[in-house]
Design a protein around this motif. Structure first.
Motif, mmCIF file in Angstrom:
data_model
loop_
_atom_site.group_PDB
_atom_site.id
_atom_site.type_symbol
_atom_site.label_atom_id
_atom_site.label_comp_id
_atom_site.label_asym_id
_atom_site.label_seq_id
_atom_site.Cartn_x
_atom_site.Cartn_y
_atom_site.Cartn_z
ATOM 1 N N LYS A 125 -47.196 56.081 34.035
ATOM 2 C CA LYS A 125 -46.888 56.300 32.623
ATOM 3 C C LYS A 125 -45.412 56.550 32.321
ATOM 4 C CE LYS A 125 -51.486 58.208 31.706
ATOM 5 N NZ LYS A 125 -52.250 59.389 31.212
ATOM 6 N N GLY A 126 -44.577 56.717 33.342
ATOM 7 C CA GLY A 126 -43.150 56.919 33.118
ATOM 8 C C GLY A 126 -42.686 58.354 33.229
ATOM 9 N N ASN A 127 -43.591 59.303 33.062
ATOM 10 C CA ASN A 127 -43.244 60.714 33.247
ATOM 11 C C ASN A 127 -44.513 61.532 33.425
ATOM 12 O OD1 ASN A 127 -44.038 61.944 30.482
ATOM 13 N ND2 ASN A 127 -42.619 60.315 29.881
ATOM 14 N N ALA A 128 -44.341 62.747 33.925
ATOM 15 C CA ALA A 128 -45.486 63.637 34.128
ATOM 16 C C ALA A 128 -45.004 65.071 34.020
ATOM 17 C CB ALA A 128 -46.116 63.393 35.498
ATOM 18 N N ILE A 129 -45.620 65.826 33.116
ATOM 19 C CA ILE A 129 -45.249 67.220 32.890
ATOM 20 C C ILE A 129 -46.472 68.092 33.170
ATOM 21 C CG2 ILE A 129 -44.236 68.864 31.267
ATOM 22 C CD1 ILE A 129 -42.513 66.350 31.838
ATOM 23 N N PRO A 130 -46.445 68.895 34.239
ATOM 24 C CA PRO A 130 -47.612 69.734 34.533
ATOM 25 C C PRO A 130 -47.783 70.828 33.487
ATOM 26 C CG PRO A 130 -45.821 70.196 36.076
ATOM 27 C CD PRO A 130 -45.387 69.032 35.249
ATOM 28 N N ALA A 131 -49.030 71.065 33.117
ATOM 29 C CA ALA A 131 -49.328 72.048 32.075
ATOM 30 C C ALA A 131 -50.713 72.631 32.313
ATOM 31 C CB ALA A 131 -49.260 71.389 30.699
ATOM 32 N N GLN A 161 -41.168 68.790 36.464
ATOM 33 C CA GLN A 161 -41.209 67.789 35.419
ATOM 34 C C GLN A 161 -40.630 66.504 36.017
ATOM 35 O OE1 GLN A 161 -39.804 69.221 31.626
ATOM 36 N NE2 GLN A 161 -40.976 71.107 31.813
ATOM 37 N N THR A 162 -41.374 65.427 35.898
ATOM 38 C CA THR A 162 -41.136 64.247 36.719
ATOM 39 C C THR A 162 -40.936 63.005 35.846
ATOM 40 O OG1 THR A 162 -42.626 65.291 38.319
ATOM 41 C CG2 THR A 162 -42.009 63.006 38.732
ATOM 42 N N PHE A 163 -39.909 62.207 36.199
ATOM 43 C CA PHE A 163 -39.517 61.055 35.389
ATOM 44 C C PHE A 163 -38.949 59.949 36.268
ATOM 45 C CE2 PHE A 163 -38.702 65.035 33.237
ATOM 46 C CZ PHE A 163 -39.221 64.892 31.970
ATOM 47 N N PHE A 164 -38.915 58.727 35.731
ATOM 48 C CA PHE A 164 -38.103 57.697 36.350
ATOM 49 C C PHE A 164 -36.638 58.087 36.163
ATOM 50 C CE2 PHE A 164 -41.802 54.716 35.708
ATOM 51 C CZ PHE A 164 -42.022 54.503 37.063
ATOM 52 N N SER A 165 -35.846 57.864 37.180
ATOM 53 C CA SER A 165 -34.454 58.337 37.166
ATOM 54 C C SER A 165 -33.635 57.732 36.038
ATOM 55 C CB SER A 165 -33.782 58.046 38.506
ATOM 56 O OG SER A 165 -33.826 56.657 38.804
ATOM 57 N N ASP A 166 -33.862 56.453 35.724
ATOM 58 C CA ASP A 166 -33.028 55.820 34.687
ATOM 59 C C ASP A 166 -33.247 56.456 33.319
ATOM 60 O OD1 ASP A 166 -35.622 54.798 34.573
ATOM 61 O OD2 ASP A 166 -34.988 52.782 33.997
ATOM 62 N N ILE A 167 -34.501 56.792 33.018
ATOM 63 C CA ILE A 167 -34.803 57.445 31.735
ATOM 64 C C ILE A 167 -34.196 58.835 31.696
ATOM 65 C CG2 ILE A 167 -36.656 58.395 30.301
ATOM 66 C CD1 ILE A 167 -36.496 55.385 30.160
ATOM 67 N N LEU A 168 -34.346 59.592 32.786
ATOM 68 C CA LEU A 168 -33.851 60.970 32.808
ATOM 69 C C LEU A 168 -32.327 61.011 32.740
ATOM 70 C CD1 LEU A 168 -34.928 63.837 32.931
ATOM 71 C CD2 LEU A 168 -34.773 63.746 35.420
ATOM 72 N N GLN A 169 -31.669 60.147 33.473
ATOM 73 C CA GLN A 169 -30.206 60.124 33.454
ATOM 74 C C GLN A 169 -29.680 59.718 32.079
ATOM 75 O OE1 GLN A 169 -29.838 57.605 36.956
ATOM 76 N NE2 GLN A 169 -28.886 59.266 38.100
ATOM 77 N N GLU A 183 -36.710 69.704 30.593
ATOM 78 C CA GLU A 183 -36.362 68.291 30.700
ATOM 79 C C GLU A 183 -37.177 67.440 29.728
ATOM 80 O OE1 GLU A 183 -34.855 70.694 33.147
ATOM 81 O OE2 GLU A 183 -36.979 70.324 33.609
ATOM 82 N N ALA A 184 -38.438 67.813 29.509
ATOM 83 C CA ALA A 184 -39.285 67.058 28.588
ATOM 84 C C ALA A 184 -38.688 67.034 27.182
ATOM 85 C CB ALA A 184 -40.690 67.647 28.564
ATOM 86 N N ILE A 194 -44.191 61.961 25.869
ATOM 87 C CA ILE A 194 -44.341 62.852 27.016
ATOM 88 C C ILE A 194 -45.807 62.908 27.428
ATOM 89 C CG2 ILE A 194 -44.126 65.242 27.803
ATOM 90 C CD1 ILE A 194 -41.464 63.702 27.499
ATOM 91 N N HIS A 195 -46.048 62.795 28.739
ATOM 92 C CA HIS A 195 -47.412 62.783 29.268
ATOM 93 C C HIS A 195 -47.657 64.037 30.106
ATOM 94 C CE1 HIS A 195 -47.853 58.622 27.948
ATOM 95 N NE2 HIS A 195 -46.660 58.406 28.444
ATOM 96 N N LEU A 196 -48.718 64.752 29.767
ATOM 97 C CA LEU A 196 -49.069 65.965 30.491
ATOM 98 C C LEU A 196 -50.051 65.659 31.620
ATOM 99 C CD1 LEU A 196 -49.611 68.484 27.529
ATOM 100 C CD2 LEU A 196 -47.496 67.946 28.755
ATOM 101 N N VAL A 197 -49.901 66.386 32.728
ATOM 102 C CA VAL A 197 -50.873 66.333 33.816
ATOM 103 C C VAL A 197 -51.329 67.760 34.094
ATOM 104 C CG1 VAL A 197 -49.878 64.269 34.868
ATOM 105 C CG2 VAL A 197 -49.106 66.522 35.622
ATOM 106 N N GLU A 198 -52.451 67.884 34.758
ATOM 107 C CA GLU A 198 -52.995 69.209 35.038
ATOM 108 C C GLU A 198 -52.096 69.954 36.016
ATOM 109 O OE1 GLU A 198 -55.406 72.313 34.330
ATOM 110 O OE2 GLU A 198 -55.581 70.346 33.382
ATOM 111 N N GLY A 199 -51.656 71.143 35.596
ATOM 112 C CA GLY A 199 -50.838 71.980 36.457
ATOM 113 C C GLY A 199 -51.705 72.867 37.327
ATOM 114 N N GLU A 200 -51.122 73.962 37.784
ATOM 115 C CA GLU A 200 -51.842 74.876 38.669
ATOM 116 C C GLU A 200 -51.649 76.308 38.194
ATOM 117 O OE1 GLU A 200 -51.451 72.372 42.855
ATOM 118 O OE2 GLU A 200 -49.917 73.854 42.350
#
Length: 225
Positions: A125-131, A161-169, A183-184, A194-200
């Motif tokens: 999906k291009g990014n992942a934000i744990p929540a 918080q995880t992204f493709f490097s080109d988008i984040l830069q 970062e999100a 922004i896409h959320l994924v299950e955190g811990e």
């Protein structure tokens, strides 16, 4: 695909009541920072780590890196005035495209499973934000007092918080804004969804003395598992 972890370790010991920054406090005999580094090293053999530290604490960081399982995969860069500037400094050390995990050094209890989940979701999906979903009742202050918020619609945000490097830069080429709390929020200002994924639930941020006690208990339970 290249994998980079930008681990930000710029915290102080103010709320901890310690003169030693919280990322260097011991948990089960090892610094908080050490646990974070080791988890990312264990997550993937091709993971490269960029550790962002205040200038005055670089020697301590170098000592800790020397005790990890693979010091050659870790480099240090100097932090900036704010988290935004520290992350930007870390991103400058990335020379080839890939997936970037930006992580708070004091979240030392994350699992390799969470790292893998963030990676896979980013590739898709291009990014992942744990929540995680809050368990407490929440209220918001209003001009007339306060009112309850539907907690099923609220998420507590974590890292990495995880992204493709080109988008984040590209996102971090924007001028600094006080609204950039993570970062999100920086990436979102570009118009990126922004896409959320299950955190811990155990992926706590070490902030107070109680958190050290919790972290030690969780780590000991994990070792028994």
């Amino acid at each position: 695909m290249n994998k980079y972890a930008v681990i930000v370790a710029g915290g102080s010991g103010v709320r901890m009541g310690s003169t030693l920054p919280k990322q260097f406090l011991p948990v089960c005999g090892k610094p908080v920072l050490w646990h974070s580094l080791e988890t990312f090293l264990a997550a993937a053999p091709d993971m490269r780590i960029i550790l962002v530290l205040p200038k005055d604490h670089i020697p301590t960081g170098q000592e800790i890196i020397g005790t990890t399982s693979d010091p050659a995969r870790i480099t240090i860069t100097t932090g900036g005035e704010t988290r935004f500037h520290s992350v930007k400094n870390g991103l400058a050390a990335i020379q080839a495209p890939g997936v970037v995990f930006v992580h708070d050094a004091v979240r030392c209890l994350l699992s390799t499973g969470l790292i893998h989940r963030c990676y896979e979701s980013t590739v898709e999906k291009g990014n992942a934000i744990p929540a995680i979903q809050p368990v407490d009742t929440l209220r918001i202050e209003t001009p007339d007092g306060s009112q309850v918020i539907d907690r099923t619609k609220v998420r507590i945000i974590q890292t990495p918080q995880t992204f493709f490097s080109d988008i984040l830069q590209k996102a971090f080429e924007q001028p600094y804004d006080v609204a950039f709390t993570d970062e999100a929020s920086v990436v979102e200002k570009l118009g990126v969804a922004i896409h959320l994924v299950e955190g811990e639930a155990t992926n706590i941020k070490i902030t107070r003395p109680l958190d050290i006690l919790l972290a030690e208990k969780i780590l000991k339970e994990n070792l028994r598992a």
